[in-house]
Design a protein around this motif. Structure first.
Motif, PDB file in Angstrom:
ATOM      1  N   ASN A   1       0.566 -10.754   5.072  1.00  0.00           N
ATOM      2  CA  ASN A   1       0.512  -9.749   6.132  1.00  0.00           C
ATOM      3  C   ASN A   1       0.846  -8.385   5.539  1.00  0.00           C
ATOM      4  N   ALA A   2       0.687  -7.349   6.310  1.00  0.00           N
ATOM      5  CA  ALA A   2       0.804  -5.980   5.804  1.00  0.00           C
ATOM      6  C   ALA A   2       2.210  -5.669   5.284  1.00  0.00           C
ATOM      7  N   LEU A   3       3.224  -6.183   5.948  1.00  0.00           N
ATOM      8  CA  LEU A   3       4.595  -5.911   5.514  1.00  0.00           C
ATOM      9  C   LEU A   3       4.886  -6.566   4.165  1.00  0.00           C
ATOM     10  N   ASP A   4       4.364  -7.760   3.952  1.00  0.00           N
ATOM     11  CA  ASP A   4       4.544  -8.422   2.658  1.00  0.00           C
ATOM     12  C   ASP A   4       3.864  -7.628   1.540  1.00  0.00           C
ATOM     13  N   ILE A   5       2.677  -7.130   1.823  1.00  0.00           N
ATOM     14  CA  ILE A   5       1.973  -6.322   0.825  1.00  0.00           C
ATOM     15  C   ILE A   5       2.751  -5.047   0.520  1.00  0.00           C
ATOM     16  N   LEU A   6       3.311  -4.427   1.570  1.00  0.00           N
ATOM     17  CA  LEU A   6       4.107  -3.217   1.387  1.00  0.00           C
ATOM     18  C   LEU A   6       5.336  -3.494   0.522  1.00  0.00           C
ATOM     19  N   LYS A   7       6.000  -4.608   0.783  1.00  0.00           N
ATOM     20  CA  LYS A   7       7.175  -4.985  -0.024  1.00  0.00           C
ATOM     21  C   LYS A   7       6.795  -5.208  -1.484  1.00  0.00           C
ATOM     22  N   GLU A   8       5.661  -5.865  -1.704  1.00  0.00           N
ATOM     23  CA  GLU A   8       5.206  -6.103  -3.073  1.00  0.00           C
ATOM     24  C   GLU A   8       4.898  -4.796  -3.790  1.00  0.00           C
ATOM     25  N   ARG A   9       4.260  -3.861  -3.097  1.00  0.00           N
ATOM     26  CA  ARG A   9       3.929  -2.572  -3.712  1.00  0.00           C
ATOM     27  C   ARG A   9       5.200  -1.798  -4.058  1.00  0.00           C
ATOM     28  N   TYR A  10       6.201  -1.865  -3.190  1.00  0.00           N
ATOM     29  CA  TYR A  10       7.465  -1.189  -3.457  1.00  0.00           C
ATOM     30  C   TYR A  10       8.179  -1.840  -4.649  1.00  0.00           C
ATOM     31  N   ALA A  11       8.146  -3.167  -4.686  1.00  0.00           N
ATOM     32  CA  ALA A  11       8.803  -3.882  -5.784  1.00  0.00           C
ATOM     33  C   ALA A  11       8.133  -3.597  -7.125  1.00  0.00           C
ATOM     34  N   ARG A  12       6.823  -3.404  -7.129  1.00  0.00           N
ATOM     35  CA  ARG A  12       6.111  -3.093  -8.373  1.00  0.00           C
ATOM     36  C   ARG A  12       6.241  -1.629  -8.769  1.00  0.00           C
ATOM     37  N   GLY A  13       6.785  -0.807  -7.882  1.00  0.00           N
ATOM     38  CA  GLY A  13       6.960   0.608  -8.195  1.00  0.00           C
ATOM     39  C   GLY A  13       5.740   1.456  -7.888  1.00  0.00           C
ATOM     40  N   GLU A  14       4.795   0.921  -7.132  1.00  0.00           N
ATOM     41  CA  GLU A  14       3.593   1.681  -6.790  1.00  0.00           C
ATOM     42  C   GLU A  14       3.895   2.776  -5.775  1.00  0.00           C
ATOM     43  N   ILE A  15       4.898   2.567  -4.943  1.00  0.00           N
ATOM     44  CA  ILE A  15       5.296   3.569  -3.947  1.00  0.00           C
ATOM     45  C   ILE A  15       6.803   3.766  -4.054  1.00  0.00           C
ATOM     46  N   ASP A  16       7.261   4.958  -3.658  1.00  0.00           N
ATOM     47  CA  ASP A  16       8.697   5.227  -3.712  1.00  0.00           C
ATOM     48  C   ASP A  16       9.365   4.795  -2.401  1.00  0.00           C
ATOM     49  N   GLU A  17      10.692   4.940  -2.348  1.00  0.00           N
ATOM     50  CA  GLU A  17      11.452   4.466  -1.184  1.00  0.00           C
ATOM     51  C   GLU A  17      11.080   5.227   0.087  1.00  0.00           C
ATOM     52  N   GLN A  18      10.862   6.531  -0.045  1.00  0.00           N
ATOM     53  CA  GLN A  18      10.519   7.333   1.130  1.00  0.00           C
ATOM     54  C   GLN A  18       9.194   6.857   1.747  1.00  0.00           C
ATOM     55  N   GLU A  19       8.208   6.653   0.916  1.00  0.00           N
ATOM     56  CA  GLU A  19       6.916   6.188   1.426  1.00  0.00           C
ATOM     57  C   GLU A  19       7.037   4.761   1.982  1.00  0.00           C
ATOM     58  N   TYR A  20       7.842   3.934   1.318  1.00  0.00           N
ATOM     59  CA  TYR A  20       8.071   2.568   1.796  1.00  0.00           C
ATOM     60  C   TYR A  20       8.668   2.576   3.206  1.00  0.00           C
ATOM     61  N   GLN A  21       9.715   3.383   3.390  1.00  0.00           N
ATOM     62  CA  GLN A  21      10.383   3.432   4.701  1.00  0.00           C
ATOM     63  C   GLN A  21       9.441   3.974   5.782  1.00  0.00           C
ATOM     64  N   LYS A  22       8.658   4.997   5.440  1.00  0.00           N
ATOM     65  CA  LYS A  22       7.720   5.564   6.417  1.00  0.00           C
ATOM     66  C   LYS A  22       6.678   4.533   6.830  1.00  0.00           C
ATOM     67  N   ARG A  23       6.078   3.866   5.857  1.00  0.00           N
ATOM     68  CA  ARG A  23       5.040   2.871   6.169  1.00  0.00           C
ATOM     69  C   ARG A  23       5.643   1.664   6.885  1.00  0.00           C
ATOM     70  N   LYS A  24       6.844   1.291   6.527  1.00  0.00           N
ATOM     71  CA  LYS A  24       7.506   0.180   7.203  1.00  0.00           C
ATOM     72  C   LYS A  24       7.737   0.515   8.674  1.00  0.00           C
ATOM     73  N   GLN A  25       8.161   1.751   8.936  1.00  0.00           N
ATOM     74  CA  GLN A  25       8.367   2.188  10.308  1.00  0.00           C
ATOM     75  C   GLN A  25       7.033   2.219  11.071  1.00  0.00           C
ATOM     76  N   ASP A  26       5.989   2.674  10.424  1.00  0.00           N
ATOM     77  CA  ASP A  26       4.665   2.696  11.061  1.00  0.00           C
ATOM     78  C   ASP A  26       4.202   1.281  11.418  1.00  0.00           C
ATOM     79  N   LEU A  27       4.469   0.343  10.532  1.00  0.00           N
ATOM     80  CA  LEU A  27       4.041  -1.040  10.788  1.00  0.00           C
ATOM     81  C   LEU A  27       4.877  -1.712  11.870  1.00  0.00           C
ATOM     82  N   SER A  28       6.102  -1.275  12.042  1.00  0.00           N
ATOM     83  CA  SER A  28       6.984  -1.881  13.033  1.00  0.00           C
ATOM     84  C   SER A  28       6.609  -1.489  14.448  1.00  0.00           C
ATOM     85  N   GLN A  29       5.869  -0.428  14.602  1.00  0.00           N
ATOM     86  CA  GLN A  29       5.519   0.070  15.943  1.00  0.00           C
ATOM     87  C   GLN A  29       4.426  -0.733  16.567  1.00  0.00           C
TER      88      GLN A  29
END
Length: 73
Positions: free
Chosen positions: A45-73
């Motif tokens: 699912n999208a949240l798992d993909i987002l977590k994987e991208r953050y863990a690999r360093g493809e996105i920073d924490e700020q972008e991770y938190q923003k996208r996570k918040q967008d997905l939670s809505q």
């Protein structure tokens, strides 16, 4: 005698081919369904993909938190 397998031998060979193909298909199906963590559909699912991208360093924490918040809505 004909010196060959005969008609029964052909069916015996086909029987064993069907058994082997069935086992291969079953093993592929089991590894696919258990390899995805039991999720149907075989994808993350999208949240798992987002977590994987953050863990690999493809996105920073700020972008991770923003996208996570967008997905939670």
């Amino acid at each position: 005698m004909t010196g060959g397998f005969g008609f029964g031998g052909v069916f015996m060979i086909l029987w064993w081919v069907l058994i082997i193909v069935g086992i291969v298909v079953l093993v592929k199906w089991l590894t696919t369904s258990f390899g995805t963590g039991g999720r149907s559909g075989g994808g993350s699912n999208a949240l798992d993909i987002l977590k994987e991208r953050y863990a690999r360093g493809e996105i920073d924490e700020q972008e991770y938190q923003k996208r996570k918040q967008d997905l939670s809505q």
